[in-house]
Design a protein around this motif. Structure first.
Motif, PDB file in Angstrom:
ATOM      1  N   LEU A  70       0.854  -0.781  -0.035  1.00 35.13           N
ATOM      2  CA  LEU A  70       0.252  -0.359  -0.225  1.00 35.13           C
ATOM      3  C   LEU A  70       0.573   1.376  -0.088  1.00 35.13           C
ATOM      4  O   LEU A  70       0.843   2.173  -0.231  1.00 35.13           O
ATOM      5  CB  LEU A  70      -1.072   0.025   0.888  1.00 35.13           C
ATOM      6  CG  LEU A  70      -2.083  -1.017   1.221  1.00 35.13           C
ATOM      7  CD1 LEU A  70      -2.708  -0.926   2.427  1.00 35.13           C
ATOM      8  CD2 LEU A  70      -3.278  -0.532  -0.054  1.00 35.13           C
ATOM      9  N   TYR A  71       1.717   0.892   0.684  1.00 35.85           N
ATOM     10  CA  TYR A  71       3.325   2.489   0.519  1.00 35.85           C
ATOM     11  C   TYR A  71       3.366   2.991  -0.501  1.00 35.85           C
ATOM     12  O   TYR A  71       3.432   4.141  -0.912  1.00 35.85           O
ATOM     13  CB  TYR A  71       4.392   2.131   1.827  1.00 35.85           C
ATOM     14  CG  TYR A  71       4.754   3.503   1.699  1.00 35.85           C
ATOM     15  CD1 TYR A  71       5.327   4.035   2.092  1.00 35.85           C
ATOM     16  CD2 TYR A  71       6.498   2.657   0.345  1.00 35.85           C
ATOM     17  CE1 TYR A  71       6.352   4.989   1.682  1.00 35.85           C
ATOM     18  CE2 TYR A  71       7.443   3.572   1.065  1.00 35.85           C
ATOM     19  CZ  TYR A  71       7.356   4.895   1.388  1.00 35.85           C
ATOM     20  OH  TYR A  71       8.548   5.870   1.515  1.00 35.85           O
ATOM     21  N   PHE A  72       3.987   1.662  -1.811  1.00 38.12           N
ATOM     22  CA  PHE A  72       4.287   1.768  -3.217  1.00 38.12           C
ATOM     23  C   PHE A  72       3.211   2.364  -4.083  1.00 38.12           C
ATOM     24  O   PHE A  72       2.969   3.110  -4.442  1.00 38.12           O
ATOM     25  CB  PHE A  72       4.704   0.616  -3.288  1.00 38.12           C
ATOM     26  CG  PHE A  72       4.897   0.592  -4.515  1.00 38.12           C
ATOM     27  CD1 PHE A  72       6.300   1.938  -5.150  1.00 38.12           C
ATOM     28  CD2 PHE A  72       4.442   0.228  -5.784  1.00 38.12           C
ATOM     29  CE1 PHE A  72       6.608   1.044  -6.400  1.00 38.12           C
ATOM     30  CE2 PHE A  72       4.625   0.923  -7.593  1.00 38.12           C
ATOM     31  CZ  PHE A  72       5.761   1.202  -7.312  1.00 38.12           C
ATOM     32  N   PRO A  77       0.841   7.930  -7.741  1.00 38.09           N
ATOM     33  CA  PRO A  77       0.286   8.870  -8.268  1.00 38.09           C
ATOM     34  C   PRO A  77       1.063  10.381  -7.849  1.00 38.09           C
ATOM     35  O   PRO A  77       1.502  11.554  -9.007  1.00 38.09           O
ATOM     36  CB  PRO A  77      -1.130   9.460  -7.788  1.00 38.09           C
ATOM     37  CG  PRO A  77      -1.374   7.830  -7.058  1.00 38.09           C
ATOM     38  CD  PRO A  77      -0.246   7.122  -6.785  1.00 38.09           C
ATOM     39  N   LEU A  78       1.653  10.339  -6.669  1.00 35.91           N
ATOM     40  CA  LEU A  78       2.540  11.789  -6.392  1.00 35.91           C
ATOM     41  C   LEU A  78       3.723  11.916  -7.275  1.00 35.91           C
ATOM     42  O   LEU A  78       4.134  12.374  -7.171  1.00 35.91           O
ATOM     43  CB  LEU A  78       2.970  11.293  -5.008  1.00 35.91           C
ATOM     44  CG  LEU A  78       1.744  11.493  -3.805  1.00 35.91           C
ATOM     45  CD1 LEU A  78       2.270  10.642  -2.265  1.00 35.91           C
ATOM     46  CD2 LEU A  78       0.805  13.039  -4.250  1.00 35.91           C
ATOM     47  N   ALA A  82       5.609  15.133  -8.472  1.00 39.04           N
ATOM     48  CA  ALA A  82       7.306  15.993  -8.811  1.00 39.04           C
ATOM     49  C   ALA A  82       8.102  15.631  -9.189  1.00 39.04           C
ATOM     50  O   ALA A  82       8.659  16.809  -9.740  1.00 39.04           O
ATOM     51  CB  ALA A  82       7.805  13.983  -7.522  1.00 39.04           C
ATOM     52  N   TRP A  83       7.697  14.363 -11.096  1.00 36.46           N
ATOM     53  CA  TRP A  83       8.451  14.928 -11.904  1.00 36.46           C
ATOM     54  C   TRP A  83       8.315  16.180 -12.661  1.00 36.46           C
ATOM     55  O   TRP A  83       8.860  17.140 -12.867  1.00 36.46           O
ATOM     56  CB  TRP A  83       7.095  13.645 -12.687  1.00 36.46           C
ATOM     57  CG  TRP A  83       7.737  13.975 -14.431  1.00 36.46           C
ATOM     58  CD1 TRP A  83       8.021  14.340 -15.265  1.00 36.46           C
ATOM     59  CD2 TRP A  83       9.758  12.778 -14.755  1.00 36.46           C
ATOM     60  NE1 TRP A  83       8.969  14.914 -16.234  1.00 36.46           N
ATOM     61  CE2 TRP A  83       9.766  13.459 -16.061  1.00 36.46           C
ATOM     62  CE3 TRP A  83      10.279  11.916 -13.885  1.00 36.46           C
ATOM     63  CZ2 TRP A  83      11.243  12.196 -16.909  1.00 36.46           C
ATOM     64  CZ3 TRP A  83      11.366  11.088 -14.442  1.00 36.46           C
ATOM     65  CH2 TRP A  83      11.150  11.779 -15.806  1.00 36.46           C
ATOM     66  N   ASP A 146       6.063  14.007   1.704  1.00 34.77           N
ATOM     67  CA  ASP A 146       7.849  14.918   1.378  1.00 34.77           C
ATOM     68  C   ASP A 146       6.876  15.614   0.394  1.00 34.77           C
ATOM     69  O   ASP A 146       7.475  17.283   0.307  1.00 34.77           O
ATOM     70  CB  ASP A 146       8.912  13.743   0.964  1.00 34.77           C
ATOM     71  CG  ASP A 146       9.101  13.137   2.174  1.00 34.77           C
ATOM     72  OD1 ASP A 146       7.864  13.827   4.149  1.00 34.77           O
ATOM     73  OD2 ASP A 146       9.798  11.904   2.960  1.00 34.77           O
ATOM     74  N   ILE A 147       6.619  15.368  -0.727  1.00 39.29           N
ATOM     75  CA  ILE A 147       6.764  15.627  -2.282  1.00 39.29           C
ATOM     76  C   ILE A 147       5.516  17.293  -2.053  1.00 39.29           C
ATOM     77  O   ILE A 147       5.736  18.016  -1.952  1.00 39.29           O
ATOM     78  CB  ILE A 147       6.398  14.990  -3.197  1.00 39.29           C
ATOM     79  CG1 ILE A 147       6.929  13.997  -3.469  1.00 39.29           C
ATOM     80  CG2 ILE A 147       5.637  15.723  -4.826  1.00 39.29           C
ATOM     81  CD1 ILE A 147       6.697  12.594  -3.672  1.00 39.29           C
ATOM     82  N   ILE A 148       4.449  17.092  -1.610  1.00 34.99           N
ATOM     83  CA  ILE A 148       3.645  17.558  -0.998  1.00 34.99           C
ATOM     84  C   ILE A 148       3.765  18.737  -0.158  1.00 34.99           C
ATOM     85  O   ILE A 148       3.314  20.330  -0.841  1.00 34.99           O
ATOM     86  CB  ILE A 148       1.964  17.143  -0.802  1.00 34.99           C
ATOM     87  CG1 ILE A 148       1.577  16.232  -1.501  1.00 34.99           C
ATOM     88  CG2 ILE A 148       1.247  18.441   0.143  1.00 34.99           C
ATOM     89  CD1 ILE A 148       0.273  15.845  -0.810  1.00 34.99           C
ATOM     90  N   GLY A 149       4.360  18.199   0.978  1.00 32.71           N
ATOM     91  CA  GLY A 149       5.690  19.628   1.409  1.00 32.71           C
ATOM     92  C   GLY A 149       6.407  20.691   0.927  1.00 32.71           C
ATOM     93  O   GLY A 149       6.234  21.407   0.923  1.00 32.71           O
TER      94      GLY A 149
END
Length: 293
Positions: A70-72, A77-78, A82-83, A146-149
């Motif tokens: 589930l973590y992966f 989508p995130l 990031a890309w 992390d990406i959203i932050g």
């Protein structure tokens, strides 16, 4: 110590990023399997959401989805965000960190110990915070929030740890409904500690004010503006009290990550200059954020 770290990071950038990803994967696996799961509490971010879905599937569905899978899946989508918003190289190493994290969650098995949930919250938050902060410090993320932050920080200047704490309030509520409100308190403590440790380790976003007193201002100004693209305020007609020599005061704002570069420039231009550095609480106006690559 910071200068030594910066020199190593620049010379062996690829190795440093891979090492950070590997270190994080071990940290999150240890925090999850040794502390969060035995303590019946949730992590912050996507790891916490993965734990919630794991608990729901185990309780209500015929098939139990593992936290590692589930973590992966939740991170996938995130990677797209990031890309396009952060950078391709950043995204590549983030994918590496997430994949390694998923693998280590399955490989590293917990010891059979009964530990107080308070200790689980403290140790889990500290270990994961160190791993996440170290990854961010090396220019990669651990995926998820992390990406959203980072995207929010790039837009608003809000520190990562504070963003992390705000977003994760929903996880505390879920912990309360599933495990009871005592466990929700421990989850909240874990998330708070995690955010504080991240901010303590990941310092690149911190703004520093430098005051440089020098007899060779033009050389320093040229070096800073050509190699770092930072603005400088010039105060003329300063005088040294000891030798009564004419001085110039230069004031600039930098990211903490710029410290190694600007100190190197100052030493090359004027080894006898006097430099004072203080942490900036808030910066307004035109300030170019350091790019993440």
């Amino acid at each position: 110590m910071d200068n030594i770290f910066e020199q190593f990071n620049r010379r062996y950038n690829f190795v440093a990023k891979l090492s950070a990803a590997f270190f994080y994967s071990i940290a999150v696996a240890v925090a999850l399997n040794f502390f969060w799961e035995p303590g019946h509490m949730y992590s912050s971010g996507v790891t916490g959401f993965a734990q919630i879905l794991h608990s729901v599937s185990a309780k209500y569905l015929p098939v139990t989805w593992s936290t590692s899978v589930l973590y992966f899946l939740l991170n996938a989508p995130l990677f797209v965000l990031a890309w396009f918003k952060i950078g391709k190289k950043f995204t590549f190493f983030t994918v590496v960190a997430v994949v390694l994290g998923s693998v280590m969650m399955r490989v590293i098995h917990p010891l059979t110990v009964n530990m107080d949930p308070l200790l689980c919250a403290i140790f889990g938050g500290v270990i994961n915070g160190i791993g996440t902060g170290f990854a961010l410090k090396n220019g990669i993320s651990t995926g998820g929030l992390d990406i959203i932050g980072i995207v929010i920080r790039m837009k608003t200047g809000t520190s990562y740890g504070k963003t992390n704490i705000i977003i994760n309030l929903i996880i505390v509520a879920c912990a309360g409904f599933i495990f009871g409100w005592t466990r929700a308190l421990y989850t909240a403590l874990n998330i708070f500690i995690n955010g504080q440790v991240i901010d303590g380790v990941y310092t690149k976003h911190q703004k520093m004010q430098m005051m440089i007193i020098t007899e060779h201002p033009n050389d320093i100004i040229d070096g800073v503006q050509k190699r770092m693209h930072r603005g400088i305020t010039i105060i003329h007609d300063a005088e040294g009290a000891y030798g009564h020599a004419e001085k110039t005061i230069l004031i600039t704002i930098i990211d903490r990550a710029d410290m190694y570069d600007i100190v190197k420039i100052i030493k090359e231009c004027d080894e006898y200059s006097f430099v004072s550095v203080s942490e900036g609480e808030k910066v307004f106006g035109r300030f170019k954020e350091q790019e993440i690559v």
